[in-house]
Write a protein that holds these residues in place. Structure first.
Motif, PDB file in Angstrom:
ATOM      1  N   GLU A 112       0.831  -1.206   0.000  1.00 16.17           N
ATOM      2  CA  GLU A 112       0.000   0.000   0.000  1.00 16.17           C
ATOM      3  C   GLU A 112       0.865   1.255   0.000  1.00 16.17           C
ATOM      4  O   GLU A 112       0.561   2.231  -0.703  1.00 16.17           O
ATOM      5  CB  GLU A 112      -0.924  -0.001   1.221  1.00 16.17           C
ATOM      6  N   ARG A 113       1.939   1.216   0.764  1.00 15.20           N
ATOM      7  CA  ARG A 113       2.823   2.380   0.824  1.00 15.20           C
ATOM      8  C   ARG A 113       3.557   2.579  -0.507  1.00 15.20           C
ATOM      9  O   ARG A 113       3.751   3.718  -0.956  1.00 15.20           O
ATOM     10  CB  ARG A 113       3.815   2.216   1.967  1.00 15.20           C
ATOM     11  N   LEU A 114       3.946   1.484  -1.148  1.00 15.43           N
ATOM     12  CA  LEU A 114       4.592   1.583  -2.453  1.00 15.43           C
ATOM     13  C   LEU A 114       3.657   2.217  -3.478  1.00 15.43           C
ATOM     14  O   LEU A 114       4.091   2.972  -4.356  1.00 15.43           O
ATOM     15  CB  LEU A 114       5.018   0.192  -2.946  1.00 15.43           C
ATOM     16  N   LEU A 115       2.374   1.915  -3.344  1.00 13.33           N
ATOM     17  CA  LEU A 115       1.387   2.434  -4.284  1.00 13.33           C
ATOM     18  C   LEU A 115       0.856   3.802  -3.871  1.00 13.33           C
ATOM     19  O   LEU A 115       0.014   4.382  -4.568  1.00 13.33           O
ATOM     20  CB  LEU A 115       0.219   1.445  -4.401  1.00 13.33           C
ATOM     21  N   GLY A 116       1.325   4.309  -2.733  1.00 13.56           N
ATOM     22  CA  GLY A 116       0.894   5.620  -2.274  1.00 13.56           C
ATOM     23  C   GLY A 116      -0.533   5.642  -1.781  1.00 13.56           C
ATOM     24  O   GLY A 116      -1.233   6.661  -1.884  1.00 13.56           O
ATOM     25  N   ARG A 117      -0.990   4.525  -1.260  1.00 10.14           N
ATOM     26  CA  ARG A 117      -2.371   4.437  -0.778  1.00 10.14           C
ATOM     27  C   ARG A 117      -2.412   4.438   0.741  1.00 10.14           C
ATOM     28  O   ARG A 117      -1.589   3.834   1.390  1.00 10.14           O
ATOM     29  CB  ARG A 117      -3.044   3.163  -1.306  1.00 10.14           C
ATOM     30  N   ALA A 373       1.994  -3.948 -11.956  1.00  7.04           N
ATOM     31  CA  ALA A 373       1.573  -3.187 -13.131  1.00  7.04           C
ATOM     32  C   ALA A 373       2.178  -1.790 -13.148  1.00  7.04           C
ATOM     33  O   ALA A 373       2.420  -1.227 -14.227  1.00  7.04           O
ATOM     34  CB  ALA A 373       0.048  -3.103 -13.179  1.00  7.04           C
ATOM     35  N   HIS A 374       2.453  -1.231 -11.969  1.00  2.00           N
ATOM     36  CA  HIS A 374       3.025   0.115 -11.881  1.00  2.00           C
ATOM     37  C   HIS A 374       4.542   0.090 -11.679  1.00  2.00           C
ATOM     38  O   HIS A 374       5.145   1.095 -11.279  1.00  2.00           O
ATOM     39  CB  HIS A 374       2.372   0.885 -10.722  1.00  2.00           C
TER      40      HIS A 374
END
Length: 409
Positions: A112-117, A373-374
């Motif tokens: 979640e932190r990697l995805l900025g969520r 995917a990102h």
């Protein structure tokens, strides 16, 4: 703050001891001497990246959990849990399963932190004073149920899946094979988030009640790092408050009364209606007498209520008593007829509502696919997460194909 060798060594030692491994066993798994492990844990020898990765796998936790700034991690949480549920420490299988679950939660937080969520901050905290009596505990529990149902626009309808509901509110949710006297526990920890774990050996409706019970702790007792629900602490006022919340949350008064009304049950022996007559500009009163035997709730209506709202037969009986539909002697009589109630439910096709507790697995896979995917994680890391989730070769192959397709899109 820079992580020192001494701090890392302390964390590695705590993780090893939590896994009940000796230094000799760890050394053998790493292919090094016991002295090397001793020096690592003492902080007198640096730990290589490869060694840290292998230790993380051996200790069933992400390598990142050893490298954070905070001194406390899952180990502190486990110590608190074992203190509150002593028998859990004596069960190696349950202990290992809890460690694996906390590891998955930590992996999810990392993704979640990697995805900025930041999806774990929406849950409200209902601050209540410490209860001094059973009634002081029960009344706020019931009141917060109404407040929470209103916040979520649930009305008086049954909750199809309590696990999915908790997950939608930002909690990690799963189940583990616990000793029978441990129903579940709630935790709140900075490195893992907020979550609940319930006993997978209990039947479906009991697990639903446990989930709602632990949800009450998440809403009301957020300040505690861990609350364990056991036979030994069932008389504690905080547990009574959580039970009151769960009962009212799963069996809303309006929904229960409406259901009994539709069944022509539960009405008083004498009903009166007083109204205004516009034609005569005067008041009027109508009275109706109901046969007590026709209004009495039997085991058939009780099991219908239980199955409709997804709770146990016993939980439904006590809720009906709380709503003054049943007296205590009637509850005792109906509890003695539980076998007849189960037979009736089977004959008319009313099955116990099961909870499919796959929320941690589902959420982790969704996050992993999004991160891949990102370009936030590599395919090797994705494979590692698949292995950690115990995916079968065919499942893993299909997921990797989906991952490549989503990245190419």
């Amino acid at each position: 703050m820079t992580l020192t060798n001494a701090t890392l060594g302390k964390r590695l030692k705590a993780a090893r001891e939590n896994c009940r491994l000796t230094q000799e066993q760890t050394a053998e798994a790493l292919g090094v001497s016991r002295v090397t492990v001793t020096n690592m844990e003492a902080g007198s020898r640096a730990v290589t990246t490869l060694e840290l990765a292998r230790l993380a796998k051996l200790y069933q936790r992400p390598a990142a959990s050893f490298l954070g700034d905070a001194d406390s991690n899952e180990d502190e949480l486990l110590v608190t849990l074992y203190r509150k549920a002593a028998r859990l420490e004596e069960d190696p299988a349950a202990r290992s399963a809890v460690l694996h679950y906390l590891d998955l939660c930590a992996e999810g937080i990392t993704l979640e932190r990697l995805l900025g969520r930041d999806t774990r901050t929406s849950l409200p905290a209902y601050e209540l004073p410490t209860p001094r009596s059973a009634l002081q505990a029960i009344r706020p529990g019931r009141g917060r149920r109404a407040q929470e149902r209103a916040r979520l626009n649930l009305g008086d309808s049954p909750i199809p899946s309590v696990a999915e509901h908790l997950s939608s509110q930002g909690l990690w949710v799963s189940e583990v094979s616990f000793p029978d006297d441990l129903s579940g526990f709630f935790f709140n920890h900075s490195s893992i988030g907020i979550g609940v774990l319930v006993n997978q050996n209990h039947h479906g409706s009991r697990k639903r009640f446990s989930l709602a019970h632990e949800y009450a702790h998440a809403l009301i007792d957020r300040g505690q790092k861990v609350t364990a629900t056991t036979v030994a602490n069932s008389a504690e006022l905080a547990e009574k408050r959580a039970n009151a919340f769960a009962s009212a949350f799963l069996l809303p008064e309006g929904g229960v009364l409406a259901m009994l009304s539709n069944l022509d049950k539960g009405a008083p022996s004498r009903e009166e209606y007083h109204g205004y007559d516009v034609a005569t500009d005067d008041g009027f009163a109508d009275t109706q007498r109901n046969l007590v035997r026709e209004q009495r709730v039997t085991y058939r209506e009780a099991i219908l209520v239980a199955r409709h709202f997804g709770v146990s037969y016993e939980a439904a009986l006590f809720r009906l008593q709380n709503l003054r539909i049943l007296t205590r002697p009637e509850v005792d009589d109906l509890r003695a007829q539980s076998a007849a109630a189960s037979r009736y439910a089977r004959l008319v096709g009313l099955e116990d509502r099961e909870e499919v507790l796959r929320e941690v697995r589902t959420r982790l896979l969704q996050l992993a696919l999004d991160a891949y995917a990102h370009d936030e994680i590599s395919k090797g890391r994705l494979v590692e997460l698949c292995d950690k989730l115990g995916m079968k070769p065919k499942e893993k192959k299909e997921l990797l194909e989906e991952a490549d397709a989503s990245r190419a899109a």
